[in-house]
Every structure is written in structure tokens, then in C-alpha cells.
Design a protein around this motif. Structure first.
Motif, PDB file in Angstrom:
ATOM      1  N   MET A   1       0.587  -0.954   0.109  1.00 40.57           N
ATOM      2  CA  MET A   1       0.000   0.343   0.305  1.00 40.57           C
ATOM      3  C   MET A   1       0.793   0.768  -0.001  1.00 40.57           C
ATOM      4  O   MET A   1       2.115   1.080   0.279  1.00 40.57           O
ATOM      5  CB  MET A   1      -0.849  -0.455   1.291  1.00 40.57           C
ATOM      6  CG  MET A   1      -1.762   1.411   0.751  1.00 40.57           C
ATOM      7  SD  MET A   1      -4.046   0.539   1.761  1.00 40.57           S
ATOM      8  CE  MET A   1      -4.422  -1.441   0.824  1.00 40.57           C
TER       9      MET A   1
ATOM     10  N   VAL B   1      -4.615   3.849  11.702  1.00 40.51           N
ATOM     11  CA  VAL B   1      -4.125   3.251  10.584  1.00 40.51           C
ATOM     12  C   VAL B   1      -4.289   4.476   9.685  1.00 40.51           C
ATOM     13  O   VAL B   1      -4.465   5.981  10.563  1.00 40.51           O
ATOM     14  CB  VAL B   1      -5.782   2.841  10.117  1.00 40.51           C
ATOM     15  CG1 VAL B   1      -5.450   1.283  10.833  1.00 40.51           C
ATOM     16  CG2 VAL B   1      -7.576   3.296  10.395  1.00 40.51           C
ATOM     17  N   THR B   2      -3.993   4.739   8.280  1.00 35.74           N
ATOM     18  CA  THR B   2      -3.799   6.018   7.841  1.00 35.74           C
ATOM     19  C   THR B   2      -4.849   5.402   6.176  1.00 35.74           C
ATOM     20  O   THR B   2      -4.249   4.726   6.011  1.00 35.74           O
ATOM     21  CB  THR B   2      -2.050   6.414   7.550  1.00 35.74           C
ATOM     22  OG1 THR B   2      -1.988   6.047   8.254  1.00 35.74           O
ATOM     23  CG2 THR B   2      -2.122   7.571   6.316  1.00 35.74           C
ATOM     24  N   ILE B   3      -5.552   6.245   6.302  1.00 38.91           N
ATOM     25  CA  ILE B   3      -6.808   6.703   4.744  1.00 38.91           C
ATOM     26  C   ILE B   3      -6.402   7.879   4.175  1.00 38.91           C
ATOM     27  O   ILE B   3      -5.708   8.956   4.466  1.00 38.91           O
ATOM     28  CB  ILE B   3      -7.853   6.108   5.756  1.00 38.91           C
ATOM     29  CG1 ILE B   3      -8.647   6.661   6.580  1.00 38.91           C
ATOM     30  CG2 ILE B   3      -8.379   4.500   6.057  1.00 38.91           C
ATOM     31  CD1 ILE B   3     -10.381   7.195   6.329  1.00 38.91           C
ATOM     32  N   SER B   4      -6.869   7.616   2.676  1.00 39.14           N
ATOM     33  CA  SER B   4      -6.628   9.126   2.347  1.00 39.14           C
ATOM     34  C   SER B   4      -8.017   8.650   1.474  1.00 39.14           C
ATOM     35  O   SER B   4      -8.275   7.478   0.743  1.00 39.14           O
ATOM     36  CB  SER B   4      -5.061   8.187   1.386  1.00 39.14           C
ATOM     37  OG  SER B   4      -5.354   9.321   0.459  1.00 39.14           O
TER      38      SER B   4
ATOM     39  N   THR C   1      -8.066   1.027   3.283  1.00 33.29           N
ATOM     40  CA  THR C   1      -9.227   1.321   2.847  1.00 33.29           C
ATOM     41  C   THR C   1     -10.616   1.558   3.333  1.00 33.29           C
ATOM     42  O   THR C   1     -10.237   1.032   4.102  1.00 33.29           O
ATOM     43  CB  THR C   1      -8.968   0.882   0.979  1.00 33.29           C
ATOM     44  OG1 THR C   1      -9.814  -0.539   1.003  1.00 33.29           O
ATOM     45  CG2 THR C   1      -8.491   0.569   0.540  1.00 33.29           C
ATOM     46  N   CYS C   2     -11.090   2.499   3.358  1.00 37.72           N
ATOM     47  CA  CYS C   2     -12.232   2.626   3.547  1.00 37.72           C
ATOM     48  C   CYS C   2     -12.850   1.171   3.786  1.00 37.72           C
ATOM     49  O   CYS C   2     -13.627   0.561   4.714  1.00 37.72           O
ATOM     50  CB  CYS C   2     -13.140   3.234   3.319  1.00 37.72           C
ATOM     51  SG  CYS C   2     -12.333   4.844   3.574  1.00 37.72           S
TER      52      CYS C   2
ATOM     53  N   LEU D   1       0.728   6.807   1.494  1.00 37.95           N
ATOM     54  CA  LEU D   1      -0.780   7.780   1.980  1.00 37.95           C
ATOM     55  C   LEU D   1      -1.404   7.104   2.666  1.00 37.95           C
ATOM     56  O   LEU D   1      -1.961   7.624   2.990  1.00 37.95           O
ATOM     57  CB  LEU D   1      -1.213   8.870   0.743  1.00 37.95           C
ATOM     58  CG  LEU D   1      -0.055   9.241  -0.511  1.00 37.95           C
ATOM     59  CD1 LEU D   1      -1.290   9.734  -1.556  1.00 37.95           C
ATOM     60  CD2 LEU D   1      -0.401  10.667   0.877  1.00 37.95           C
ATOM     61  N   LYS D   2      -1.483   5.502   2.926  1.00 38.28           N
ATOM     62  CA  LYS D   2      -2.598   4.853   3.271  1.00 38.28           C
ATOM     63  C   LYS D   2      -1.805   3.512   3.830  1.00 38.28           C
ATOM     64  O   LYS D   2      -1.325   2.779   3.323  1.00 38.28           O
ATOM     65  CB  LYS D   2      -4.025   4.953   2.846  1.00 38.28           C
ATOM     66  CG  LYS D   2      -3.845   4.219   1.098  1.00 38.28           C
ATOM     67  CD  LYS D   2      -5.339   4.511   0.375  1.00 38.28           C
ATOM     68  CE  LYS D   2      -4.689   3.417  -0.801  1.00 38.28           C
ATOM     69  NZ  LYS D   2      -5.952   3.613  -1.462  1.00 38.28           N
ATOM     70  N   THR D   3      -2.589   3.781   5.083  1.00 40.31           N
ATOM     71  CA  THR D   3      -2.046   1.686   5.284  1.00 40.31           C
ATOM     72  C   THR D   3      -3.849   0.920   4.682  1.00 40.31           C
ATOM     73  O   THR D   3      -2.924  -0.245   4.785  1.00 40.31           O
ATOM     74  CB  THR D   3      -2.064   1.962   7.305  1.00 40.31           C
ATOM     75  OG1 THR D   3      -2.457   1.892   7.131  1.00 40.31           O
ATOM     76  CG2 THR D   3      -0.946   2.071   6.861  1.00 40.31           C
TER      77      THR D   3
ATOM     78  N   THR E   1     -14.957   5.860   6.015  1.00 39.83           N
ATOM     79  CA  THR E   1     -15.689   5.837   7.305  1.00 39.83           C
ATOM     80  C   THR E   1     -15.387   5.911   8.131  1.00 39.83           C
ATOM     81  O   THR E   1     -15.674   7.956   7.942  1.00 39.83           O
ATOM     82  CB  THR E   1     -13.683   5.335   7.359  1.00 39.83           C
ATOM     83  OG1 THR E   1     -13.494   4.101   6.077  1.00 39.83           O
ATOM     84  CG2 THR E   1     -12.888   4.558   8.511  1.00 39.83           C
TER      85      THR E   1
ATOM     86  N   ASP F   1     -13.456   7.405   0.549  1.00 45.22           N
ATOM     87  CA  ASP F   1     -12.132   7.025  -0.313  1.00 45.22           C
ATOM     88  C   ASP F   1     -13.046   6.666  -1.269  1.00 45.22           C
ATOM     89  O   ASP F   1     -14.519   5.883  -1.914  1.00 45.22           O
ATOM     90  CB  ASP F   1     -10.957   6.131   0.380  1.00 45.22           C
ATOM     91  CG  ASP F   1     -11.749   4.943   0.523  1.00 45.22           C
ATOM     92  OD1 ASP F   1     -12.659   4.275   0.245  1.00 45.22           O
ATOM     93  OD2 ASP F   1     -10.745   4.324   0.981  1.00 45.22           O
TER      94      ASP F   1
END
Length: 81
Positions: free
Chosen positions: A1, A21-24, A8-9, A4-6, A48, A43
Motif C-alpha cells: 500500500m 491506520v492511515t486512510i486517504s 482502504t475504507c 498515503l494510506k495503510t 469510514t 475514499d
């Protein structure tokens, strides 16, 4: 991944509650319930819901996002006319 993100929603599950977590994506909706603020982050895979702790710094951060969104929406609506 990507960096920018770890996750997805769409991939987030109840087991992820409390995990960092990191979401974009973008903030779709903000609801202020008197010190606790709910952010719906969207996203391309889903939505989320994030909840602030009600601590002053979190409420101020969410308010900054809400004010920015309101300002951007106003600018966009005036350009379309």
C-alpha cells in the motif's frame, strides 16, 4: 500500500477499532454533537466514520476541517452560477 494510506475504507473492520491506520480520502460529512464530532471520510472504496475524543485539540481540528469545507463549498457554488 502507498505511504498515503495503510488501509482502504472498505477494508476496515470492527477488529480495527483502536488500531492506528492511515486512510486517504476526503471528509464527506461532519456532525458535531456537543463536543464529540463524527467525521465521515470517503475514499473510492467506501466510507469510514471517525470519532473525536471530545478533547479540545480534537474538536478544534475537526472544526477547522468543517470551516474549510464550508468555505470551499461556498466558493464552488458561487463559481457555478
Amino acid at each position: 500500500m502507498s505511504k498515503l494510506k495503510t488501509i482502504t475504507c472498505e477494508e476496515l473492520r470492527i477488529k480495527d477499532v483502536g488500531r492506528e491506520v492511515t486512510i486517504s480520502g476526503f471528509v464527506d460529512t461532519i456532525r458535531d454533537l456537543g463536543g464529540v464530532i463524527f467525521l465521515d471520510i470517503r475514499d473510492m472504496y467506501g466510507i469510514t466514520q471517525a470519532v473525536t475524543s471530545g478533547q479540545r485539540k480534537d474538536v478544534e481540528f475537526a472544526s477547522h476541517i468543517r470551516n474549510r469545507i464550508s468555505s470551499d463549498n461556498y466558493r464552488n457554488s458561487t463559481k457555478e452560477k
